[in-house]
Design a protein around this motif. Structure first.
Motif, short mmCIF file in Angstrom:
data_model
loop_
_atom_site.label_atom_id
_atom_site.label_comp_id
_atom_site.label_asym_id
_atom_site.label_seq_id
_atom_site.Cartn_x
_atom_site.Cartn_y
_atom_site.Cartn_z
N SER A 38 0.73 -1.21 -0.01
CA SER A 38 0.09 -0.03 -0.13
C SER A 38 0.83 1.27 0.16
O SER A 38 2.34 1.19 0.30
CB SER A 38 -1.13 -0.13 1.23
OG SER A 38 -1.80 -1.38 1.06
N LEU A 39 0.31 2.27 -0.34
CA LEU A 39 0.98 3.79 -0.56
C LEU A 39 2.02 3.73 0.90
O LEU A 39 1.58 3.87 1.58
CB LEU A 39 0.13 4.86 -0.82
CG LEU A 39 0.73 6.02 -1.08
CD1 LEU A 39 1.59 6.10 -2.52
CD2 LEU A 39 -0.18 7.27 -1.37
N GLY A 40 3.25 4.01 0.47
CA GLY A 40 4.08 4.36 1.45
C GLY A 40 4.49 3.34 2.54
O GLY A 40 4.79 3.61 3.74
N GLN A 41 3.84 2.18 2.23
CA GLN A 41 3.83 1.16 3.19
C GLN A 41 5.01 -0.13 2.89
O GLN A 41 5.42 0.02 1.93
CB GLN A 41 2.47 0.52 3.58
CG GLN A 41 1.45 1.49 3.97
CD GLN A 41 1.92 2.00 5.42
OE1 GLN A 41 2.14 1.11 6.36
NE2 GLN A 41 1.90 3.21 5.67
N GLY A 42 5.23 -0.92 3.69
CA GLY A 42 5.95 -2.20 3.55
C GLY A 42 5.15 -3.19 2.73
O GLY A 42 4.24 -2.87 2.43
N LEU A 43 5.85 -4.20 2.39
CA LEU A 43 5.25 -5.22 1.66
C LEU A 43 4.38 -6.18 2.62
O LEU A 43 5.20 -6.57 3.65
CB LEU A 43 6.27 -5.97 0.85
CG LEU A 43 6.64 -5.34 -0.33
CD1 LEU A 43 7.90 -4.33 0.09
CD2 LEU A 43 7.24 -6.14 -1.12
N GLU A 44 3.22 -6.64 2.11
CA GLU A 44 2.43 -7.51 3.04
C GLU A 44 2.34 -8.62 2.36
O GLU A 44 1.83 -8.79 1.38
CB GLU A 44 1.06 -6.80 3.54
CG GLU A 44 -0.06 -7.43 4.00
CD GLU A 44 -1.39 -7.04 4.07
OE1 GLU A 44 -2.18 -7.40 4.49
OE2 GLU A 44 -1.59 -5.98 3.24
N PHE A 45 2.87 -9.79 3.05
CA PHE A 45 2.56 -11.18 2.56
C PHE A 45 1.17 -11.56 2.32
O PHE A 45 0.34 -11.38 3.16
CB PHE A 45 3.19 -12.21 3.50
CG PHE A 45 2.92 -13.34 3.17
CD1 PHE A 45 2.03 -14.20 3.79
CD2 PHE A 45 3.54 -14.19 1.82
CE1 PHE A 45 1.69 -15.67 3.45
CE2 PHE A 45 3.31 -15.59 1.79
CZ PHE A 45 2.38 -16.31 2.54
N LEU A 46 0.94 -12.07 1.10
CA LEU A 46 -0.66 -12.79 0.76
C LEU A 46 -0.45 -14.20 0.86
O LEU A 46 -1.41 -14.70 1.56
CB LEU A 46 -0.94 -11.92 -0.44
CG LEU A 46 -1.03 -10.33 -0.62
CD1 LEU A 46 -1.50 -10.17 -1.81
CD2 LEU A 46 -2.17 -10.02 0.45
N ILE A 47 0.31 -14.62 -0.25
CA ILE A 47 0.29 -16.13 -0.32
C ILE A 47 1.51 -16.63 -0.99
O ILE A 47 2.25 -16.02 -1.63
CB ILE A 47 -0.94 -16.47 -1.43
CG1 ILE A 47 -1.10 -17.93 -1.48
CG2 ILE A 47 -0.72 -15.97 -2.79
CD1 ILE A 47 -2.52 -18.45 -2.13
N TYR A 48 1.88 -17.98 -0.75
CA TYR A 48 3.14 -18.50 -1.12
C TYR A 48 2.77 -19.89 -1.66
O TYR A 48 2.27 -20.82 -1.06
CB TYR A 48 4.04 -18.71 0.19
CG TYR A 48 5.22 -19.32 0.23
CD1 TYR A 48 5.37 -20.04 1.49
CD2 TYR A 48 6.10 -19.73 -0.78
CE1 TYR A 48 6.74 -20.80 1.73
CE2 TYR A 48 7.01 -20.59 -0.70
CZ TYR A 48 7.40 -20.70 0.53
OH TYR A 48 8.68 -21.51 0.65
N PHE A 49 3.39 -20.25 -2.82
CA PHE A 49 3.43 -21.47 -3.64
C PHE A 49 4.58 -22.12 -3.44
O PHE A 49 5.58 -21.60 -3.95
CB PHE A 49 2.83 -21.26 -5.06
CG PHE A 49 1.46 -20.78 -5.26
CD1 PHE A 49 1.29 -19.43 -5.42
CD2 PHE A 49 0.32 -21.93 -5.33
CE1 PHE A 49 -0.16 -19.19 -5.50
CE2 PHE A 49 -0.84 -21.32 -5.56
CZ PHE A 49 -1.18 -19.77 -5.70
#
Lengths: 114, 114
Positions: A38-49
């Motif tokens: 999101s704008l100005g934010q870090g990376l947020e994990f969603l899903i991992y294959f």
């Protein structure tokens, strides 16, 4: 060699519509990841294959989000009934093995929900 | 789950000075700590990483230090150049079934003034 590619690069949609985001990982990489920024934010994990194992879906924020990976290669992230808070850059990454190590990121898809 | 805190959120230095970014993590099982650089409109790119069996690693002007006891790690950039200006993210990943799933810090905007 070719890196991780994502399409589209930009997507503008109306609230309530469904969207599909595509990721082409580096050839031969067995692990594939989706993150949201999101704008100005870090990376947020969603899903991992990870190879042929069941995916780790623990980061998906709601049941409107789903992802699949066909043939161990291309992945599609689907967001149903989009909401304005879904607006973000969606990043895909791949790594050579499922044992961790460097993740190579694509350029991302910028999703804007009006 | 893992939680990663990153400081400072912004850092401004003069060309030639050193820059230091610090991160702390919560999960003592974490064993891999990468640092990513993200330029505007691009996906993050790995610049250096360190594993938990190593205390320090250096690559030209970039170094990373890890203190497992205190659960913190730092990025050091010496002789900064304007092209070092970017957003820098630290991350951590645990072992076991979540191996490969990165938890990111919030990012540091580094500006190097000529």
């Amino acid at each position: 060699g070719a890196g991780v590619s994502q399409s589209p690069s930009n997507k503008v949609t109306e609230k309530g519509k469904d969207v599909e985001l595509r990721c082409d990982p580096i050839s031969g990489h067995t692990a594939l990841y989706w993150y949201r920024q999101s704008l100005g934010q870090g990376l947020e994990f969603l899903i991992y294959f990870q190879g042929n194992s069941a995916p780790d879906k623990s980061g998906l924020p709601s049941d409107r989000f789903s992802a699949e990976r066909t043939g161990g290669s291309v992945s599609t992230l689907t967001i149903q009934r989009t909401q304005q808070e879904d607006s973000a850059v969606y990043l895909c990454a791949s790594s050579l093995t499922s044992l961790g190590g460097e993740q190579f990121f694509g350029p991302g898809t910028r999703l804007t929900v009006l | 789950g893992e939680n990663v805190e990153q400081h400072p959120s912004t850092l401004s230095v003069q060309e030639g000075d050193s820059a230091v970014i610090k991160c702390t993590y919560s999960d003592s099982a974490s064993n891999y700590f990468p640092w990513y650089k993200q330029e505007l409109g691009k996906g993050p790119q790995l610049i250096i990483d360190i594993r938990s069996n190593v205390g320090e690693k250096k690559d030209q002007r970039i170094a990373v230090t890890l203190n497992k006891t205190a659960k913190h790690f730092s990025l050091h950039i010496t002789e900064t150049q304007p092209e070092d200006s970017a957003v820098y993210f630290c991350a951590a990943t645990s072992g076991g079934t979540s191996y490969g799933k990165l938890t990111f810090g919030q990012g540091t905007i580094l500006t190097v003034h000529p």
